[in-house]
Design a protein around this motif. Structure first.
Motif, PDB file in Angstrom:
ATOM      1  N   PHE A 550     -80.900   3.998 -25.709  1.00  0.00           N
ATOM      2  CA  PHE A 550     -79.624   4.655 -25.973  1.00  0.00           C
ATOM      3  C   PHE A 550     -78.918   4.103 -27.203  1.00  0.00           C
ATOM      4  N   PHE A 554     -77.561   6.643 -30.168  1.00  0.00           N
ATOM      5  CA  PHE A 554     -76.176   6.734 -30.612  1.00  0.00           C
ATOM      6  C   PHE A 554     -75.978   6.129 -31.994  1.00  0.00           C
TER       7      PHE A 554
ATOM      8  N   LEU B  14     -69.586   1.596 -31.917  1.00  0.00           N
ATOM      9  CA  LEU B  14     -68.218   1.663 -31.403  1.00  0.00           C
ATOM     10  C   LEU B  14     -67.199   1.739 -32.538  1.00  0.00           C
TER      11      LEU B  14
ATOM     12  N   ALA C  12     -61.215   5.839 -23.602  1.00  0.00           N
ATOM     13  CA  ALA C  12     -62.371   6.558 -24.140  1.00  0.00           C
ATOM     14  C   ALA C  12     -63.407   5.563 -24.656  1.00  0.00           C
ATOM     15  N   LEU C  13     -62.944   4.504 -25.317  1.00  0.00           N
ATOM     16  CA  LEU C  13     -63.889   3.521 -25.856  1.00  0.00           C
ATOM     17  C   LEU C  13     -64.604   2.775 -24.737  1.00  0.00           C
ATOM     18  N   PHE C  16     -67.229   5.057 -23.482  1.00  0.00           N
ATOM     19  CA  PHE C  16     -68.307   5.240 -24.458  1.00  0.00           C
ATOM     20  C   PHE C  16     -69.180   3.997 -24.543  1.00  0.00           C
ATOM     21  N   SER C  17     -68.535   2.808 -24.499  1.00  0.00           N
ATOM     22  CA  SER C  17     -69.371   1.610 -24.608  1.00  0.00           C
ATOM     23  C   SER C  17     -70.247   1.449 -23.374  1.00  0.00           C
ATOM     24  N   ILE C  19     -71.624   3.991 -21.810  1.00  0.00           N
ATOM     25  CA  ILE C  19     -72.751   4.906 -22.011  1.00  0.00           C
ATOM     26  C   ILE C  19     -73.782   4.279 -22.941  1.00  0.00           C
ATOM     27  N   VAL C  20     -73.304   3.671 -24.018  1.00  0.00           N
ATOM     28  CA  VAL C  20     -74.232   3.135 -25.011  1.00  0.00           C
ATOM     29  C   VAL C  20     -74.849   1.829 -24.528  1.00  0.00           C
ATOM     30  N   LEU C  32     -69.758   8.138 -18.692  1.00  0.00           N
ATOM     31  CA  LEU C  32     -69.565   9.530 -19.107  1.00  0.00           C
ATOM     32  C   LEU C  32     -68.333  10.122 -18.440  1.00  0.00           C
ATOM     33  N   LEU C  35     -65.158   8.674 -20.029  1.00  0.00           N
ATOM     34  CA  LEU C  35     -64.917   9.299 -21.331  1.00  0.00           C
ATOM     35  C   LEU C  35     -64.339  10.701 -21.159  1.00  0.00           C
TER      36      LEU C  35
END
Lengths: 575, 244, 114
Positions: A550, A554, B14, C12-13, C16-17, C19-20, C32, C35
Motif C-alpha cells: 500500500f 499511495f 502524508l 482525515a489525516l 489516511f495514515s 490506510i497507508v 477508510l 476518512l
C-alpha cells in the motif's frame, strides 16, 4: 420515441434486465432463470445497439442534447449530455460487452448473480459517459468500482481476493479525495454541473483559484486511478490477471478507458488545462515503456497481458494529453482526441480477444507459465475444437496489438505516433512499438507445438457461444482495419462539436509506414531471437508475482498529485 | 533499512496529501446560498415535500439515489457470494439456524433467554418505527434508506427472538419482496421516459391530491428494498440460509 | 471557526495514515471509515454555516441550512457503508485462506502457494 428515450436506453434497459433476472431468480425455477438471463441480455445489449443505429444520423449532423434528468428547471438537477463522445463510448461498451457476455456463458464465473452485476456495470458505464454532473460522476464511478471489485472476487482463486481488496481500498480512498475536490468546487461555484463550475472557476483569482486548481487536481488524479496510468497502475496487474477471463477482457478492454474520456467534459470547460495535458502526455509515454518492460519480465501469461494493458493505455493517455495540451479548438488537438478514442477502441477489441483466447488456451494446457505451456492448438483440438477458432482469433489480435497490417491496430498506432511527433514522449512510444512485438512473440509460444503430449484433462471450454464471441471480435478487428480511413473520418466528424468544427483529416496514410513497420518488425524479431536463444531472458525475468504494498500504491498517488499541483500552481502562476 | 524507507514514504505521502487538501478544507470563500435560496422558494411547490433534503435526493437528484441503490444491491450480492463460498468448505456441518429449537442448535449459536425475550418484544415496536420513518420521510428527517435499515434491524430482532420461523424471517419471502421492489423502482424510474416527464421525472404528478405522491412511493419502494436486502444479508451471516 | 476544520483535517489525516501505514487489513478498513466520516463532517459543518434551522420547511422557518450537502452525504454514507461491507467480507475470506490479517503475511503466503 423521443431522442432522450433512445440515448438513455443503455442506462435503463440493463437495469431493467438486472431486475428481471432477480425477480425470476426468486420466483421461478433455475431453468427458467437461465432463459430469462438470455432475454435480459438481449434487452440490455441488443436493444440499445438498435436504438443507437437510429442515433447515427443525428450525431453525424452534430446534434447535441443537454438535458436535466426529470425535467426540473434548475441547475440543482443532474445534467446529462449526449453528443458524439458519449455515442462512441457507449457503442464501444456495447460492442465489447456482447462477445464478453457470450464467452462468459461457458467459461466465465458461474455464480447466479454474475449477469445481474454485469448488466449493472454496463448501465454504470453508459451513465458515466453521459453525465455532466460532478457528484453523479462520483456515484457512477462508485457503481462501476463496486461491480468490478465483486467481479474480480468472483474468481475461485485466493489471490483474486487480495487483488480485489487492494483495488477496493486504493480506489475507495481515492474517491474520498474526489469528494474533497467536489467540496472545493461546490464551495466556489454553488453548483455541481460542469458548465456552472467552469464558469465560476474561470473568473477566479488569488487564493480561490488555488483552491479550485487543487480541487481539480484531486478530482483528475482520482479519476486517472481507474485508468491505471503509470504512477497509479499498481492495482491493475493483480486485479486483471486474477479475475476470470471474461471479466479480465471487460476490465482491460472497456473499464479503464471510460473514466478517462468522461473527464474530457469537465476539462474542456475549464481553462488552464494545457499544462495538465502535457503532464498526462509524459505520464502516458512513461506508462507505455515501463508497462511493456514489466510485461517482458513476466512469465505468467495473464500477468503479461495485464502489464501490456498498462503499456497500451499509455498510448491513449499520451494522445489524450497532447490533445489537451494543444487545445481541442485546434485541428491537431481535435484529431488527437479522435485518435485516442479510436486507439482505445482498437485496443479494447484486441485485448478482449487476447484475454479470451489466451485464457482458453492456458486452461486447455493447464498452466499459465510461458516456459512450460506449449501446444495449445493440439490440446484444444483434443478437447473438441474442430476448426482452430482460438488460434486464428489469437493471430489476428496479435497482428492488431503489434500494429501489423491488416488489422485495425496497424492504422491506429501508426497514425497516433505520426500525430504525436514533436513531443518528447513520442520517442518512448516508438521504442515501445518494438518491445510490444517482442512481448507478444513471447506470449505466442504457447501455440507452438509441444514435444510431449499433454495428459491434463480439463473441462472443455469449446461451445458455439464461445466461438461466436470470438468470431464477432475478430471480424470487428478486420473490418476496422479494412475500412479504417472511413472509420476515422466518421469519428472525427462525430467528435467535431467538442472542439474545432473544421477539423478535417490530414492526408496522412499509414500505408506509407509499411517500410517503417518492416524495420520495427525485424528489430523485434532480432531481439526476440537473441533473447530466447541466450540465457538473457531467464535472468531478466522476475521469479514471483508482484508484491502488494500500500505505501507504494499511495506513493504513486501522492507523486502524481505533487507533480500536477506543482505545475498548475507554480507554472500556472497562482503562487 | 526497509523500515526507514517505509517511514520516509509514509511521511512523503502524508505531507503531499496534507498540503493538497489543507487549502481546500480551509478555503475562506463564503458558502454559496444560491441552491438554498432556490430550494427555500420552490422545493415545496416542485416536489410537494416539506423536507428539502428528501426533495433533493428523491426529486432533483433521484438518479444519485438510484446509483446508491445499485451500489447497495451489488455490494450485498457480492458480500453474500463471497461469504457463501466460505460455507462451501464445511458442507457436512449443519447450518446454524436460529429458528431451530434450542436443543437442536449448534453450540456456537450465542443465544440466551435474555436475548430472546428482549429481542422478541422489541422487534414489533422497532418494525413499526421503521415504517414510520419510511412513510414520513417527506415531512420529517428520515426516508427510505433510514427506514429500511430500521426495518432490517427489526427483522433481525424477530429472527433472534422467535422460536418458529415466520414469514417475516424467511429469506425466500424477503428475497421475493426485495427483487419485486427493485423491479418496481426501475419501472418507476424509467416510466417517466415514456410519459414526457423524463428519466426519473414524476409520471404520476397529476391525478392525485397528494402532492408528494412520487416521493412517498419512492420512499416506500426503497425502504422495502433496503430493509429486506440488509435483513437477508444479516440472516445469511447468522447462518439462517445454507449456501448453494 | 477554523478550529473545527483543523480538527476535521487532522481526523482525515489519521484515517489516511491508517490506510497507508497500518499492517492489519481490518485497521485499513477502519481508516477508510474515519476518512469517510471526516469528509461527511466537513460537508455538513460547512453547509450549516449559512443558516440556523433544519432544512424542513414550515411555519416560522426562515434561515435553513444548505440542504444540498446533506443530501449528497446521505448518498456518500450509504456508499461508504456498502464498500465497508464488501471489504470486511473480503477480509474474512482472506483470513480463512491464509490464517492472518497482516497484509504482508497474507501477500507472502498467497505468493508461496505457487
Amino acid at each position: 420515441m423521443s431522442i432522450e428515450s433512445l440515448f438513455l436506453s443503455p442506462v435503463y434497459l440493463p437495469m431493467l434486465g438486472a431486475a428481471l433476472i432477480l425477480v425470476t431468480k426468486h420466483f421461478f425455477t433455475d431453468r427458467q432463470r437461465r432463459v430469462v438471463e438470455y432475454l435480459s441480455a438481449l434487452i440490455a445489449f441488443v436493444l440499445p445497439l438498435i436504438a443507437f443505429t437510429f442515433l447515427i444520423q443525428p450525431v453525424l449532423a452534430h446534434h447535441q442534447v443537454h438535458m436535466i434528468l426529470g425535467t426540473w428547471e434548475t441547475a440543482l438537477g443532474i445534467h446529462y449530455h449526449f453528443d458524439g463522445l458519449s455515442f462512441l463510448l457507449i457503442s464501444l461498451n456495447l460492442l465489447i460487452s456482447i462477445p464478453v457476455w457470450l464467452y462468459s456463458r461457458k467459461t466465465g464465473p458461474h455464480q447466479e448473480t454474475f449477469t445481474v452485476i454485469f448488466l449493472i456495470q454496463s448501465a454504470s458505464i453508459a451513465a458515466t459517459s453521459l453525465t455532466a454532473d460532478l457528484f453523479n460522476l462520483f456515484v457512477c464511478l462508485e457503481v462501476m468500482g463496486v461491480t468490478s471489485y465483486v467481479l474480480v472476487a468472483s474468481s475461485e482463486k485466493d489471490e483474486a481476493l487480495l487483488s480485489s481488496f487492494t483495488y477496493l481500498i486504493f480506489s475507495a480512498t481515492a474517491m474520498v479525495f474526489f469528494l474533497i475536490g467536489t467540496f472545493g468546487l461546490y464551495r466556489i461555484s454553488g453548483s455541481l454541473a460542469y458548465d456552472t463550475i467552469a464558469l465560476a472557476k474561470n473568473s477566479l483569482s488569488g487564493s480561490d483559484l488555488l483552491v479550485a486548481r487543487l480541487s481539480l487536481v484531486l478530482i483528475v488524479v482520482s479519476v486517472l486511478l481507474r485508468t491505471a496510468v503509470i504512477p497509479l497502475s499498481g492495482w491493475l496487474v493483480g486485479a486483471h490477471s486474477n479475475a476470470p477471463h471474461a471479466v479480465s477482457a471487460l476490465l482491460s478492454g472497456v473499464l479503464i478507458k471510460i473514466p478517462l474520456f468522461a473527464l474530457v467534459r469537465l476539462l474542456l470547460l475549464v481553462t488552464g488545462t494545457e499544462l495538465l495535458g502535457s503532464i498526462l502526455a509524459w505520464a502516458g509515454g512513461i506508462s507505455t515503456l515501463v508497462g511493456i518492460i514489466m510485461a517482458l519480465r513476466e512469465h505468467h501469461a495473464k500477468r503479461l497481458l495485464a502489464y501490456s494493458s498498462v503499456s497500451q493505455i499509455g498510448y491513449v493517455v499520451a494522445a489524450y494529453g497532447l490533445a489537451l495540451a494543444s487545445g481541442l479548438e485546434t485541428e491537431k488537438g481535435a484529431l488527437l482526441l479522435a485518435l485516442a478514442l479510436l486507439y482505445s477502441f482498437s485496443h479494447a477489441l484486441a485485448k478482449a480477444t487476447l484475454f479470451m483466447t489466451v485464457g482458453r488456451a492456458t486452461d486447455a494446457i493447464g498452466t499459465k507459465n510461458l516456459h512450460r505451456a506449449r501446444g495449445a492448438l493440439s490440446e484444444l483440438r483434443a478437447q473438441g475444437e474442430r476448426f482452430p477458432f482460438t488460434g486464428i482469433a489469437y493471430l489476428i489480435a496479435f497482428l492488431s496489438i503489434s500494429a501489423l497490417p491488416p488489422a485495425i491496430g496497424f492504422w491506429g498506432k501508426n497514425t497516433l505516433v505520426y500525430l504525436t511527433k514533436g513531443h518528447g514522449a513520442t520517442h518512448l512510444l516508438s521504442i515501445t512499438s518494438v518491445l510490444t512485438i517482442v512481448a507478444y512473440l513471447k506470449l505466442s509460444r504457447i501455440f507452438l507445438p509441444s514435444k510431449t503430449t499433454g495428459v491434463q484433462k480439463t473441462v472443455s471450454s469449446c461451445s458455439v457461444l464461445t466461438n461466436l464471441s470470438l468470431i464477432i471480435l475478430t471480424s470487428l478487428l478486420l473490418v476496422g482495419g479494412i475500412w479504417y480511413i472511413e472509420l476515422q473520418t466518421f469519428v472525427v466528424q462525430v467528435l467535431a462539436p467538442l472542439g474545432a468544427t473544421t477539423a478535417t483529416l490530414t492526408s496522412y496514410s499509414a500505408a506509407q509506414d509499411l517500410l517503417k513497420t518492416g524495420i520495427t518488425l525485424s528489430f523485434a524479431l532480432l531481439i526476440f531471437f537473441i533473447g530466447s536463444k541466450t540465457r538473457f531472458e531467464k535472468r531478466f525475468e522476475v521469479r514471483k508475482g508482484p508484491v502488494v504494498s500500500f505505501p507504494n500504491l499511495f506513493f504513486g498517488f501522492a507523486l502524481l498529485i505533487a507533480v500536477m499541483a506543482w505545475q498548475l500552481l507554480i507554472r500556472g502562476g497562482v503562487l | 533499512m526497509k523500515r526507514t524507507l517505509f517511514i520516509i514514504k509514509l511521511i512523503f505521502i502524508l505531507l503531499i496529501l496534507a498540503l493538497a487538501i489543507f487549502p481546500v478544507i480551509l478555503s475562506s470563500h463564503s458558502w454559496p446560498v444560491v441552491s438554498r435560496d432556490y430550494l427555500y422558494e420552490n422545493a415545496l411547490s416542485d416536489t410537494g415535500a416539506v423536507n428539502t433534503v428528501s426533495s433533493i435526493y428523491l426529486g432533483y437528484r433521484a438518479m444519485d439515489t438510484l446509483g446508491e441503490t445499485l451500489v447497495l444491491l451489488v455490494s450485498i450480492t457480492g458480500t453474500m457470494g463471497i461469504l457463501i463460498n466460505l460455507g462451501r468448505e464445511n458442507e457436512e456441518e449443519e447450518a446454524v439456524s436460529f429458528s431451530l429449537a434450542p436443543e437442536k442448535r449448534a453450540t456456537n449459536a450465542q443465544r440466551t433467554h435474555l436475548l430472546e425475550v428482549v429481542a422478541s418484544k422489541l422487534g414489533p415496536v422497532v418494525l413499526l418505527f421503521g415504517f414510520y420513518v419510511m412513510l414520513y420521510g417527506h415531512i420529517s428527517p428520515g426516508g427510505g434508506f433510514q427506514g429500511g435499515v430500521i426495518v432490517a434491524s427489526a427483522i433481525v430482532f424477530l429472527a433472534l427472538g422467535t422460536e418458529t420461523q415466520t414469514k417475516l424471517t424467511n429469506t425466500n419471502v424477503l428475497g421475493r419482496i426485495e427483487s419485486l421492489s427493485f423491479l418496481v423502482l426501475i419501472i418507476a424510474a424509467t416510466s417517466g421516459v415514456f410519459f414526457e416527464s423524463g428519466f426519473f421525472g414524476n409520471p404520476i404528478k397529476s391525478g392525485s391530491s397528494l402532492s408528494a405522491n412520487f416521493i412517498i412511493l419512492l420512499n416506500i419502494i426503497i425502504g422495502l428494498k433496503v430493509g429486506t436486502s440488509i435483513a437477508v444479508m444479516c440472516i445469511a451471516m447468522m447462518g439462517g440460509r445454507r449456501g448453494h | 471557526m477554523v478550529i473545527e476544520r483543523i480538527l476535521i483535517f487532522l481526523l482525515a489525516l489519521v484515517g489516511f495514515s491508517a490506510i497507508v501505514g497500518a499492517k492489519n487489513i481490518i485497521k485499513k478498513v477502519f481508516g477508510l471509515n474515519i476518512l469517510n466520516a471526516a469528509v461527511v463532517l466537513l460537508y455538513i459543518l460547512e453547509g450549516s454555516r449559512i443558516g440556523e434551522q433544519a432544512p424542513i420547511l414550515g411555519e416560522g422557518v426562515t434561515t435553513i441550512v444548505d440542504p444540498v450537502p446533506q443530501a449528497l452525504m446521505l448518498t456518500a454514507i450509504v456508499i461508504g457503508v456498502c464498500v465497508t461491507a464488501l471489504a470486511l467480507a473480503l477480509a474474512v475470506r482472506l483470513y480463512k485462506a491464509t490464517g492472518s490479517l497482516e497484509i504482508d503475511t497474507i501477500s507472502e503466503r498467497l505468493r508461496s502457494e505457487h
